[in-house]
Motif scaffolding. Structure first.
Motif, PDB file in Angstrom:
ATOM      1  N   ILE A 147      -6.399  -0.506   4.712  1.00 57.40           N
ATOM      2  CA  ILE A 147      -5.098   0.073   5.070  1.00 57.40           C
ATOM      3  C   ILE A 147      -4.827   1.326   4.250  1.00 57.40           C
ATOM      4  O   ILE A 147      -4.290   2.320   4.760  1.00 57.40           O
ATOM      5  N   PHE A 148      -5.236   1.296   2.976  1.00 57.52           N
ATOM      6  CA  PHE A 148      -5.061   2.475   2.114  1.00 57.52           C
ATOM      7  C   PHE A 148      -5.806   3.674   2.704  1.00 57.52           C
ATOM      8  O   PHE A 148      -5.316   4.808   2.678  1.00 57.52           O
ATOM      9  N   SER A 149      -7.017   3.419   3.256  1.00 54.21           N
ATOM     10  CA  SER A 149      -7.812   4.507   3.852  1.00 54.21           C
ATOM     11  C   SER A 149      -7.042   5.234   4.940  1.00 54.21           C
ATOM     12  O   SER A 149      -7.103   6.466   5.050  1.00 54.21           O
ATOM     13  N   VAL A 150      -6.333   4.460   5.746  1.00 47.77           N
ATOM     14  CA  VAL A 150      -5.561   5.056   6.831  1.00 47.77           C
ATOM     15  C   VAL A 150      -4.305   5.718   6.297  1.00 47.77           C
ATOM     16  O   VAL A 150      -4.026   6.901   6.560  1.00 47.77           O
ATOM     17  N   TRP A 151      -3.552   4.967   5.488  1.00 49.76           N
ATOM     18  CA  TRP A 151      -2.236   5.429   5.082  1.00 49.76           C
ATOM     19  C   TRP A 151      -2.272   6.654   4.173  1.00 49.76           C
ATOM     20  O   TRP A 151      -1.485   7.585   4.342  1.00 49.76           O
ATOM     21  N   HIS A 152      -3.199   6.686   3.181  1.00 51.08           N
ATOM     22  CA  HIS A 152      -3.146   7.809   2.238  1.00 51.08           C
ATOM     23  C   HIS A 152      -3.514   9.132   2.897  1.00 51.08           C
ATOM     24  O   HIS A 152      -3.106  10.197   2.428  1.00 51.08           O
ATOM     25  N   ASN A 153      -4.265   9.076   3.999  1.00 47.73           N
ATOM     26  CA  ASN A 153      -4.540  10.319   4.732  1.00 47.73           C
ATOM     27  C   ASN A 153      -3.319  10.785   5.516  1.00 47.73           C
ATOM     28  O   ASN A 153      -3.071  11.985   5.635  1.00 47.73           O
ATOM     29  N   ILE A 154      -2.555   9.829   6.043  1.00 48.04           N
ATOM     30  CA  ILE A 154      -1.318  10.184   6.745  1.00 48.04           C
ATOM     31  C   ILE A 154      -0.294  10.745   5.770  1.00 48.04           C
ATOM     32  O   ILE A 154       0.267  11.831   5.963  1.00 48.04           O
ATOM     33  N   VAL A 191       0.833  -1.208   0.000  1.00 48.92           N
ATOM     34  CA  VAL A 191       0.000   0.000   0.000  1.00 48.92           C
ATOM     35  C   VAL A 191       0.865   1.254   0.000  1.00 48.92           C
ATOM     36  O   VAL A 191       0.592   2.217  -0.740  1.00 48.92           O
ATOM     37  N   MET A 192       1.921   1.266   0.799  1.00 51.75           N
ATOM     38  CA  MET A 192       2.798   2.432   0.848  1.00 51.75           C
ATOM     39  C   MET A 192       3.493   2.672  -0.490  1.00 51.75           C
ATOM     40  O   MET A 192       3.593   3.808  -0.960  1.00 51.75           O
ATOM     41  N   LEU A 193       3.952   1.592  -1.123  1.00 52.28           N
ATOM     42  CA  LEU A 193       4.575   1.715  -2.445  1.00 52.28           C
ATOM     43  C   LEU A 193       3.574   2.207  -3.483  1.00 52.28           C
ATOM     44  O   LEU A 193       3.877   3.093  -4.290  1.00 52.28           O
ATOM     45  N   HIS A 194       2.399   1.619  -3.472  1.00 57.84           N
ATOM     46  CA  HIS A 194       1.335   1.980  -4.413  1.00 57.84           C
ATOM     47  C   HIS A 194       1.001   3.461  -4.305  1.00 57.84           C
ATOM     48  O   HIS A 194       0.950   4.194  -5.302  1.00 57.84           O
ATOM     49  N   ASN A 195       0.806   3.921  -3.086  1.00 56.80           N
ATOM     50  CA  ASN A 195       0.472   5.311  -2.822  1.00 56.80           C
ATOM     51  C   ASN A 195       1.601   6.254  -3.252  1.00 56.80           C
ATOM     52  O   ASN A 195       1.363   7.277  -3.916  1.00 56.80           O
ATOM     53  N   ALA A 196       2.840   5.908  -2.913  1.00 53.28           N
ATOM     54  CA  ALA A 196       3.989   6.763  -3.240  1.00 53.28           C
ATOM     55  C   ALA A 196       4.192   6.865  -4.746  1.00 53.28           C
ATOM     56  O   ALA A 196       4.444   7.964  -5.279  1.00 53.28           O
ATOM     57  N   VAL A 197       4.080   5.756  -5.448  1.00 48.63           N
ATOM     58  CA  VAL A 197       4.227   5.776  -6.907  1.00 48.63           C
ATOM     59  C   VAL A 197       3.119   6.618  -7.535  1.00 48.63           C
ATOM     60  O   VAL A 197       3.355   7.359  -8.501  1.00 48.63           O
ATOM     61  N   GLY A 198       1.903   6.531  -6.980  1.00 47.32           N
ATOM     62  CA  GLY A 198       0.811   7.357  -7.485  1.00 47.32           C
ATOM     63  C   GLY A 198       1.112   8.841  -7.355  1.00 47.32           C
ATOM     64  O   GLY A 198       0.910   9.612  -8.304  1.00 47.32           O
ATOM     65  N   TYR A 199       1.617   9.258  -6.198  1.00 48.04           N
ATOM     66  CA  TYR A 199       1.995  10.664  -6.013  1.00 48.04           C
ATOM     67  C   TYR A 199       3.058  11.087  -7.032  1.00 48.04           C
ATOM     68  O   TYR A 199       2.944  12.130  -7.681  1.00 48.04           O
ATOM     69  N   LEU A 200       4.104  10.274  -7.143  1.00 51.74           N
ATOM     70  CA  LEU A 200       5.230  10.633  -8.020  1.00 51.74           C
ATOM     71  C   LEU A 200       4.816  10.705  -9.485  1.00 51.74           C
ATOM     72  O   LEU A 200       5.106  11.692 -10.178  1.00 51.74           O
ATOM     73  N   LEU A 201       4.138   9.660  -9.967  1.00 49.72           N
ATOM     74  CA  LEU A 201       3.781   9.628 -11.384  1.00 49.72           C
ATOM     75  C   LEU A 201       2.689  10.647 -11.706  1.00 49.72           C
ATOM     76  O   LEU A 201       2.662  11.196 -12.814  1.00 49.72           O
ATOM     77  N   GLY A 202       1.792  10.906 -10.752  1.00 47.87           N
ATOM     78  CA  GLY A 202       0.796  11.947 -10.968  1.00 47.87           C
ATOM     79  C   GLY A 202       1.457  13.308 -11.128  1.00 47.87           C
ATOM     80  O   GLY A 202       1.105  14.095 -12.018  1.00 47.87           O
ATOM     81  N   PHE A 203       2.451  13.587 -10.288  1.00 49.99           N
ATOM     82  CA  PHE A 203       3.174  14.859 -10.354  1.00 49.99           C
ATOM     83  C   PHE A 203       3.941  14.989 -11.667  1.00 49.99           C
ATOM     84  O   PHE A 203       3.850  16.016 -12.367  1.00 49.99           O
ATOM     85  N   PHE A 204       4.684  13.953 -12.025  1.00 56.10           N
ATOM     86  CA  PHE A 204       5.521  14.051 -13.228  1.00 56.10           C
ATOM     87  C   PHE A 204       4.714  13.950 -14.520  1.00 56.10           C
ATOM     88  O   PHE A 204       5.156  14.446 -15.561  1.00 56.10           O
ATOM     89  N   THR A 205       3.531  13.343 -14.467  1.00 58.41           N
ATOM     90  CA  THR A 205       2.654  13.364 -15.640  1.00 58.41           C
ATOM     91  C   THR A 205       2.197  14.790 -15.925  1.00 58.41           C
ATOM     92  O   THR A 205       2.224  15.251 -17.074  1.00 58.41           O
TER      93      THR A 205
END
Length: 313
Positions: free
Chosen positions: A287-294, A229-243
């Motif tokens: 877990i995503f619900s908790v982690w992506h808010n943090i 979940v942490m990897l998934h979320n982090a990659v989403g942030y990075l690729l969303g930004f660079f897209t």
């Protein structure tokens, strides 16, 4: 009413804390929230109805003003997160139930929490609302289609049944909310201030029920799911930004699309997983619900402090 509105806003701002608390309670006492499991679709419908109450034509004006940014944001949402989930499932050789859960949350539209995080990050809030709304409205078609395409090798999946479920628990409540807002504008606008309280209550109950029902499996695979979940979320942030950067969109839009892509409607993922698969398949969404808010709050704090520093300089 003002006191209740203030309390509602406070609860909305501290969502990650409540989500973690309910998850901990459910883990310690698994039977506490198991009664919620049959009501997960109804709870998600309530959340979507509340979202419909907040929508108005002005939320979609940005479609005409900046169609490129909205189109890129929605396309990135349904390309980056599902493919990232699929790559993680294959690359880490995830068990079938976990793989399905990860791909399912990756195939969901953006979550409404992204709008708050975008505001805190000094991003483009109007764009955030538009991308969340558009991705949610087309989710009944794209979520089951993308999910089936990527996850059918793990389980026998009925994309048509999932399509009908999303229509019932996402699109129909939103439409009813918009109609109610149109017909009873004065009353619904008075109720909007308590929507964060209702949404948080519904989501933490979903999280508690999923965690409680899956405790034995979480003991076996919880750390693996958290890492994924942490990897998934982090990659989403990075690729969303660079897209957004690749398409030369403004910096505030880059921040906004980073947050939009990285944060998912994990409540929808949990509801669909609980309805069609097993409680374990719903754990990645919980877990995503908790982690992506943090992680979103930390990212927003970084960008907000950076903006303040630039203003001072």
């Amino acid at each position: 009413m003002e006191t209740l509105a203030k309390f509602s806003r406070l609860v909305g701002q501290t969502f990650a804390l409540w989500a973690a608390l309910f998850a901990a309670i459910a883990f310690i006492a698994p039977d506490t929230f198991k009664w919620v499991l049959p009501y997960i679709p109804m709870l998600l419908g309530i959340i979507m109805f509340g979202m419909g109450l907040t929508l108005s034509p002005r939320d979609f004006r940005i479609l005409g003003e900046h169609p490129k940014a909205v189109l890129i944001g929605v396309a990135a949402q349904f390309v980056i997160m599902p493919l990232t989930a699929y790559a993680l499932a294959l690359g880490l050789n995830l068990p079938a139930e976990i793989a399905v859960g990860v791909i399912l949350v990756g195939s969901c539209p953006g979550g409404t929490a992204s709008n708050v995080i975008t505001y805190l990050a000094r991003g483009n809030v109007a764009l955030s609302v538009a991308v969340t709304s558009v991705s949610t409205l087309i989710a009944p078609v794209l979520t089951p289609a993308v999910f089936y395409l990527l996850a059918n090798q793990w389980l026998d999946i009925s994309a048509s049944a999932m399509f009908v479920s999303i229509l019932k628990i996402v699109l129909l409540p939103i439409v009813l909310g918009v109609v109610a807002h149109t017909l009873f504008r004065k009353q619904t606008e008075a109720a909007v201030d308590v929507l964060p309280l209702v949404s948080v209550a519904a989501i933490v109950l979903i999280i508690g029920s999923v965690v409680g029902a899956s405790k034995p499996k979480i003991l076996e695979s919880g750390m693996l799911i958290l890492v994924v979940v942490m990897l998934h979320n982090a990659v989403g942030y990075l690729l969303g930004f660079f897209t957004a950067k690749l398409f030369r969109l403004p910096y505030d839009v880059q921040k906004t699309l980073s947050i939009e892509v990285g944060m998912q409607n994990s409540g929808l993922g949990a509801a669909l997983a609980a309805a069609y698969f097993t409680p374990l398949a719903a754990v990645p969404s919980a877990i995503f619900s908790v982690w992506h808010n943090i992680s979103g709050s930390l990212l927003a704090s970084y960008w907000a402090s950076k903006k303040r520093q630039e203003a001072e300089d």
